[in-house]
Design an enzyme around this catalytic site. Structure first.
Site, PDB file in Angstrom:
ATOM      1  CE  LYS A   1       7.116  -3.369  14.620  1.00 26.21           C
ATOM      2  NZ  LYS A   1       8.631  -4.440  14.960  1.00 26.21           N
TER       3      LYS A   1
ATOM      4  CE  LYS B   1      12.152  -8.371  11.017  1.00 30.15           C
ATOM      5  NZ  LYS B   1      11.831  -7.310  11.893  1.00 30.15           N
TER       6      LYS B   1
ATOM      7  CG  HIS C   1      -0.151   0.310   2.525  1.00 27.25           C
ATOM      8  ND1 HIS C   1       0.589  -0.641   3.126  1.00 27.25           N
ATOM      9  CD2 HIS C   1      -0.425   1.086   3.349  1.00 27.25           C
ATOM     10  CE1 HIS C   1       1.133  -0.329   4.251  1.00 27.25           C
ATOM     11  NE2 HIS C   1       0.414   0.712   4.492  1.00 27.25           N
ATOM     12  NE  ARG C   2       1.363   5.701   2.854  1.00 28.55           N
ATOM     13  CZ  ARG C   2       0.112   6.387   2.530  1.00 28.55           C
ATOM     14  NH1 ARG C   2       0.124   6.527   1.008  1.00 28.55           N
ATOM     15  NH2 ARG C   2      -0.350   6.993   3.364  1.00 28.55           N
TER      16      ARG C   2
END
Ligand code: NAD
Length: 470
Positions: free
Chosen positions: A93, A105, A64-65
């Site tokens: 987060k 990650k 989304h970003r």
């Protein structure tokens, strides 16, 4: 295939928070789903010439970003599920602390305690090359950072590998954060996660009503705190809780055992002792407890798990005696463990808020790398001149000189580190207030549900704004 416990916990936390959201089921599925994973196996030469095949992962949870953002972990217990769960936590987060990134990650299945320097470097560089090959790294694509078992040294190797394989990239060092200062890192990044943990605990502890609700007086000073894990996050959290918060660090738990001292430990001295001797054992002025994990259950005001996930579960949650559990690590309390803590009136400060200081300062490092200029360069002298003018005006109005030590302190220009730390402090206060507001105003069961709900709604809104779900 049975999914890992950590993954299941994160899913359950998500589902519980999503049940309070007005977003449509399809949108919630998109916010929850991991968008892309790369699972790789590659050969690395050992120091003795043998070849070892290393398994590794990179998960990009949410687009989304962009870029996506998240640490790289060296651990024997890394798995695809663990990597996806950690990537999901990164998305939530970032949304909480207003960092405009998706979550990601990386995990490499090696034992960080038993790697030669040469092998470490070869693994890191090869992993980076694999990420480049599949377009899983880049300043606008996906930007790694340190996590369990890695540090600025590995980030330096990643930046160097990327720069050399991507010669035409205008800002190659923005491909990774947590770099050494000499490689366009940012002052304050190393301690950012632990310092953010301290700011988060302090912010909660300043809420008189919430503190009295759990039977504690407001304020950090004098509180008895036990920390599990004396690595990057645990050490800096303990250090700032003691140095700035004036808390008593009554216990430190590591893999080989724990130290217990009811009047408090000198965190810096313990750290140096362990660095020099390789163990907590033998530290003067404290009791060494060979069964270190038993200290998780010792009497204290705050327990700070800062090592790994699944440390507090249904098995030991009934015996935890802390009044507050502050999740400095990712996922240290599992879903069932949290339910028991909550029934017992123990307050939990959730990971997706509490350890977001690292990604916050990583964002500043990324911005600095993109701008190609350090933050203080444009302001420092200007601010110093303004302050000199104020001090001189004060002197001429009072007819008295400002004493030299005070004058020196007053007229300092702002440093890049001052700016980074003030912005981190502000972010932790502001984000806590927003989570607290959602918690109370929407009658949610706990801070974790409030933090998840806040991030779910922000990510959903962002997808909607981008027209992905018109
Ligand atoms: P680190 O490798 O620097 O330190 C981890 C420490 O935990 C080591 O000293 C290790 O010996 C110790 N440890 C391992 N198992 C233990 C056990 N069972 N009991 C006691 N100690 C144990 O890692 P880190 O960067 O400090 O990360 C710790 C946690 O914080 C991880 O969950 C990580 O995902 C999370 N985190 C890290 C960052 C960051 O900026 N480094 C940011 C956000 C979250």
């Amino acid at each position: 295939m049975a999914r890992g416990k950590f993954f299941q916990s994160v899913s359950k936390y998500f589902d519980r928070a999503a049940s309070y959201s007005a977003a449509k089921p399809g949108m919630l599925r998109q916010v929850k789903t991991c968008n892309a994973v790369y699972r790789m196996r590659f050969p690395v030469r050992e120091d003795n010439g043998e070849i070892t095949v290393v398994e590794a992962f990179r998960a990009e949870h949410s687009f989304h970003r962009l870029p996506t953002k998240g640490g790289i972990r060296f651990s024997r217990r890394v798995s695809l599920d663990e990597t996806i769960a950690l990537a999901a936590l990164m998305s939530y987060k970032c949304a909480i602390v207003g960092v405009p990134f998706g979550g990601a990650k990386g995990g490499i299945m090696v034992d960080p305690a038993n790697l030669s320097l040469g092998f470490r470097e070869r693994v890191t560089r090869r992993y980076t090359a694999e990420l480049i090959r599949k377009n899983f790294i880049g300043p606008d694509i996906d930007v790694p950072a340190p996590d369990y078992g890695t540090s600025e040294r590995e980030m330096g190797w990643i930046a160097d590998t990327y720069k050399n394989l991507r010669m035409n990239e205008p800002h190659p060092y923005a491909c990774v954060t947590g770099k050494p200062l000499g490689m366009q890192g940012i002052p304050g990044r190393k301690e950012a996660t632990g310092l953010g943990v301290y700011y988060g605990i302090r912010t909660f502890m300043e809420q008189s009503e919430d503190m009295r609700g759990i039977g504690l007086e407001p304020g950090v000073a004098g509180k008895r705190i036990i920390v599990q894990g004396l690595g990057n996050v645990g050490y800096h959290a303990a250090y700032f809780l003691q140095k700035q918060g004036k808390a008593l660090i009554t216990g430190i738990i590591e893999q080989e055992g724990a130290l217990h001292a009811k009047d408090g430990l000198d965190v810096e001295a313990v750290f140096k002792h362990r660095r020099d001797t390789g163990s907590l054992e033998g530290f003067a002025g404290a009791e060494f407890v060979a069964q270190g994990q038993s200290l998780l259950e010792a009497d204290c005001d705050v327990l700070v798990p800062a090592a790994l996930e699944d440390q507090i579960t249904a098995e030991n949650a009934p015996r935890i005696r802390a009044r507050i559990v502050a999740e400095a690590a990712n996922g240290p309390v599992d879903f069932d463990g949290q339910s028991i803590l909550q029934e017992r009136g123990i307050l939990l400060l959730p990971d997706l808020y509490l350890n977001a200081g690292g990604v916050t300062v990583s964002y500043f490092e990324w911005l600095k790398n993109r701008a190609g200029v350090s933050f203080d360069r444009m302001f420092s002298r200007h601010e110093q001149l303004n302050k000199i003018l104020i001090v001189e005006t004060l002197e001429s109005l009072t007819g008295k000189p400002v004493p030299e030590p005070i004058r020196k302190e007053l007229v300092q220009g702002v440093s890049e580190k001052d700016m980074v730390i003030a912005a981190l402090d502000q972010t932790m206060i502001h984000s806590y207030n927003q989570i607290h507001h959602v918690w109370k105003s929407r009658g949610l069961p706990d801070l974790r549900t409030a933090a998840f709900l806040l991030s779910i709604e922000r990510i959903a809104e962002s997808y909607a704004q981008h027209g992905i779900f018109p």
